[in-house]
Design a protein around this motif. Structure first.
Motif, mmCIF file in Angstrom:
data_model
loop_
_atom_site.group_PDB
_atom_site.id
_atom_site.type_symbol
_atom_site.label_atom_id
_atom_site.label_comp_id
_atom_site.label_asym_id
_atom_site.label_seq_id
_atom_site.Cartn_x
_atom_site.Cartn_y
_atom_site.Cartn_z
ATOM 1 N N GLY A 68 0.792 -1.228 0.000
ATOM 2 C CA GLY A 68 0.000 0.000 0.000
ATOM 3 C C GLY A 68 0.818 1.268 0.000
ATOM 4 N N GLU A 69 2.144 1.174 0.168
ATOM 5 C CA GLU A 69 2.998 2.366 0.181
ATOM 6 C C GLU A 69 3.343 2.803 -1.248
ATOM 7 N N THR A 70 3.663 4.083 -1.379
ATOM 8 C CA THR A 70 4.130 4.627 -2.654
ATOM 9 C C THR A 70 5.579 5.058 -2.495
ATOM 10 N N VAL A 71 6.430 4.543 -3.351
ATOM 11 C CA VAL A 71 7.859 4.850 -3.304
ATOM 12 C C VAL A 71 8.281 5.451 -4.631
ATOM 13 N N ASP A 85 3.071 17.461 -20.259
ATOM 14 C CA ASP A 85 3.323 18.788 -19.695
ATOM 15 C C ASP A 85 3.023 18.779 -18.190
ATOM 16 N N THR A 86 3.527 19.803 -17.490
ATOM 17 C CA THR A 86 3.452 19.841 -16.031
ATOM 18 C C THR A 86 2.020 19.843 -15.512
ATOM 19 N N GLU A 87 1.140 20.609 -16.171
ATOM 20 C CA GLU A 87 -0.252 20.694 -15.714
ATOM 21 C C GLU A 87 -0.952 19.340 -15.828
ATOM 22 N N THR A 88 -0.777 18.672 -16.979
ATOM 23 C CA THR A 88 -1.375 17.337 -17.172
ATOM 24 C C THR A 88 -0.749 16.338 -16.217
ATOM 25 N N GLU A 89 0.561 16.481 -15.976
ATOM 26 C CA GLU A 89 1.253 15.584 -15.051
ATOM 27 C C GLU A 89 0.636 15.654 -13.663
ATOM 28 N N GLU A 90 0.369 16.851 -13.192
ATOM 29 C CA GLU A 90 -0.202 17.014 -11.846
ATOM 30 C C GLU A 90 -1.594 16.394 -11.762
ATOM 31 N N GLU A 91 -2.388 16.553 -12.825
ATOM 32 C CA GLU A 91 -3.735 15.969 -12.840
ATOM 33 C C GLU A 91 -3.655 14.444 -12.826
ATOM 34 N N ILE A 92 -2.722 13.892 -13.650
ATOM 35 C CA ILE A 92 -2.580 12.428 -13.702
ATOM 36 C C ILE A 92 -2.087 11.894 -12.366
ATOM 37 N N LEU A 93 -1.106 12.578 -11.766
ATOM 38 C CA LEU A 93 -0.568 12.123 -10.482
ATOM 39 C C LEU A 93 -1.635 12.125 -9.396
ATOM 40 N N LEU A 151 -3.730 9.166 -10.102
ATOM 41 C CA LEU A 151 -3.007 7.945 -9.768
ATOM 42 C C LEU A 151 -2.974 7.702 -8.266
ATOM 43 N N LYS A 152 -2.858 8.787 -7.517
ATOM 44 C CA LYS A 152 -2.818 8.657 -6.064
ATOM 45 C C LYS A 152 -4.125 8.055 -5.535
ATOM 46 N N LYS A 153 -5.252 8.493 -6.147
ATOM 47 C CA LYS A 153 -6.556 7.949 -5.734
ATOM 48 C C LYS A 153 -6.712 6.499 -6.202
ATOM 49 N N ALA A 154 -6.298 6.249 -7.450
ATOM 50 C CA ALA A 154 -6.484 4.908 -8.028
ATOM 51 C C ALA A 154 -5.595 3.872 -7.363
ATOM 52 N N SER A 155 -4.418 4.314 -6.906
ATOM 53 C CA SER A 155 -3.461 3.357 -6.345
ATOM 54 C C SER A 155 -3.522 3.305 -4.820
ATOM 55 N N ARG A 156 -4.592 3.868 -4.251
ATOM 56 C CA ARG A 156 -4.745 3.790 -2.799
ATOM 57 C C ARG A 156 -4.805 2.319 -2.384
ATOM 58 N N ASN A 157 -4.062 1.992 -1.336
ATOM 59 C CA ASN A 157 -3.948 0.612 -0.841
ATOM 60 C C ASN A 157 -3.250 -0.315 -1.849
#
Length: 584
Positions: free
Chosen positions: A369-372, A511-519, A522-528
């Protein structure tokens, strides 16, 4: 023929069909043997009518009867020949199918070093051209071999029984024909092998040219590549012409020796008829038919030898690959579920093809469940960490444990099924966007497909295409931009919903703006879910639970974003540099 023993398992598999085909082949040849005798009988009826030994009506009735027998035997021979091809040739196609699948399945389990050592064109040639040569042995060679053997066993004794002298002179040129055809076939074998090896080179050159067409155009290398292709084409033409010149002798020699045999039959038979040694001229006509029936089987002896030689050479090339044992072996058959804890214990790894030591006693532990995030300069070993987790390679020393179990003690299929990976070089297939995303989960619904595309921020781009999700991509996804390819690959991994995510610098073309949206998505999708993010950007790493900085295959720094920005070192320098760039 030791290399061809590999096919014995397929012969056993289709043994019943082959046996039926062989019986049918013998029956077809036996019916063919009926015709010459009745041609002789028909001529004898005409002779008897001319001499007045038989009435016209009786002669007509006998001729009609013999003609019907000849036509009937020809039809039955043709029918059984059709059945022969439907059995033996079909079996060869089944064997070709099985062998291609065997080679392809073996390709799938071989490790990455194998593909670094071998060119794509050569791999394709072995599964196509070489297998085709082997099929000729498994089908036509068997079929014609049985035909030849049947005719030899039945026909030659029959000829000597009927007219020994004529039989002797008729058969004298045939061994000469067989020897000549054999010698020609040997030369054909050598030259066709050269042509076949050249085709591998040509396939490789063409495949690399097509794959790298954007680079070729960018560097204006078309004239140079055209010249190289022209040189290869001329070389191929010369090799093919050398083969064609030898092939050109095949049929003329056969026709010449057929003619000599026929002349021998006519001359010797005519002499014997004139001297009264044979009572009827029909025997000469019968022997002419026998000679013509024997000529192709005799010629085929050399041709069959050539087929076997070519098949032996091709099967040897195939066996070279089939004998390669994959370095990555699935040592566990039972089911081994994965939770997501990953531990590296003094792991070192050296690439065997380059002898580069990518990792040196790397140790860390990531809880489920951790993100590294893993950062570092080019060549520091970041991607190697991910390749070892997916077991594309095995460690040189040290041990990787998943959920506390050594990675080699996990079922390989279960391990890789529990991982969703987005490689640095996003690879897409020449298929629809829909199928490329569903590659991670074929049974996914339309709602799931759209949902992951939105999370990867690529849905709007796809809807802008005329065929939306049914848009067919070019080779390696060349239809899409670099950023779009990366986002489709991310959608593919998200759809799989695995226990472990591996993102290998997969936002470098975004691009940076799209990167932040994807990240954020991803943080929500990869929870646990255990998540590894390899990147060169601090923006991709700063929200991770832990950050590992690699340098020359060793851990240079480790900690959270807040902790590392307070320390002097690579991470703080990178953060300050990228922060100033963003402000600028």
């Amino acid at each position: 023929m030791k290399e061809l023993k590999h096919l014995n398992k397929y012969f056993r598999k289709y043994g019943l069909k082959l046996f039926i085909g062989i019986i049918i082949t013998i029956i077809a040849r036996v019916f063919q043997l009926v015709m010459p005798s009745y041609v002789k009988n028909s001529i004898e009826v005409v002779e008897q009518f001319i001499r007045g030994e038989i009435a016209e009506s009786a002669a007509r009735n006998l001729l009609l009867e013999y003609i019907l027998i000849i036509v009937g035997a020809a039809l039955l021979s043709g029918f059984f020949t059709f059945l022969m091809r439907q059995t033996i040739i079909n079996v060869s196609r089944y064997i070709e199918f099985d062998l291609k699948n065997e080679v392809y399945d073996h390709y799938q389990v071989l490790n990455l070093d194998f593909y670094k050592r071998n060119r794509t064109g050569d791999l394709m040639n072995r599964i196509s051209e070489d297998v085709t040569q082997v099929r000729m042995y498994a089908g036509p060679a068997i079929m014609y071999g049985i035909q030849t053997l049947t005719l030899f066993v039945c026909l030659i004794p029959l000829m000597f029984i009927k007219a020994p002298t004529i039989a002797f002179y008729a058969l004298v040129p045939l061994p000469v024909l067989s020897i000549l055809i054999y010698q020609i076939s040997r030369i054909i074998h050598k030259r066709s092998t050269v042509v076949q090896e050249f085709l591998s080179r040509l396939s490789t050159f063409a495949q690399e040219s097509f794959s790298g067409v954007s680079v070729i155009k960018a560097y204006n290398l078309e004239p140079q590549l055209n010249g190289e292709m022209g040189t290869l084409a001329h070389e191929g033409k010369d090799k093919s012409m050398d083969l064609a010149k030898v092939n050109a002798w095949f049929f003329p020699l056969m026709i010449l020796l057929i003619g000599i045999s026929n002349l021998c039959v006519i001359y010797v038979g005519g002499q014997q008829y004139l001297s009264g040694e044979i009572a009827t001229f029909g025997i000469i006509a019968e022997f002419i038919l026998y000679v013509n029936m024997l000529t192709w089987p005799v010629a085929i002896v050399g041709w069959l030898t050539s087929i076997v030689q070519r098949a032996e050479a091709s099967q040897k090339r195939i066996n070279e690959f089939l004998k390669i044992e994959p370095e990555i072996q699935n040592e566990v058959e039972g089911h081994t579920p994965i939770q997501g804890q990953v531990e590296f214990d003094k792991v070192s790894f050296t690439y065997s093809d380059t002898n580069i030591e990518a990792l040196k006693e790397v140790s860390f532990r990531v809880n489920a469940g951790e993100t590294v995030a893993i950062l570092g300069k080019t060549g520091s070993g970041k991607s190697t960490v991910l390749e070892l987790i997916t077991r594309l390679y095995d460690t040189t020393s040290g041990e990787i444990r998943i959920d506390g179990v050594p990675i080699r003690q996990l079922n390989l299929k279960d391990l890789r099924s529990s991982i969703g990976t987005v490689p640095q070089d996003a690879f897409l297939f020449s298929d629809s966007i829909r199928n490329n995303i569903k590659f991670g989960k074929e049974e996914a619904s339309e709602e799931e497909l759209i949902d992951v595309a939105k999370k990867a921020v690529v849905h709007n781009n796809i809807m802008g295409f005329s065929k939306t999700y049914d848009t067919v991509l070019g080779e390696r996804g060349i239809t899409l931009s670099g950023g779009q390819k990366q986002r489709v690959s991310i959608a593919r991994a998200l759809l799989r919903d695995p226990e472990i995510y591996l993102f290998d610098d997969c936002l470098s073309a975004v691009d940076t703006e799209t990167e932040e949206e994807i990240l954020s998505n991803l943080k929500k999708a990869s929870r646990n879910r255990t998540t590894f993010i390899v990147s060169h950007r601090v923006s991709s790493a700063k929200n991770a639970d832990r950050i590992i900085v690699l340098e020359d295959g060793q851990i240079l720094q480790e900690g959270t974003h807040d902790l590392l920005v307070e320390q002097e070192g690579y991470y703080k320098e990178l953060y300050m540099h990228q922060l100033s760039e963003k402000e600028t």
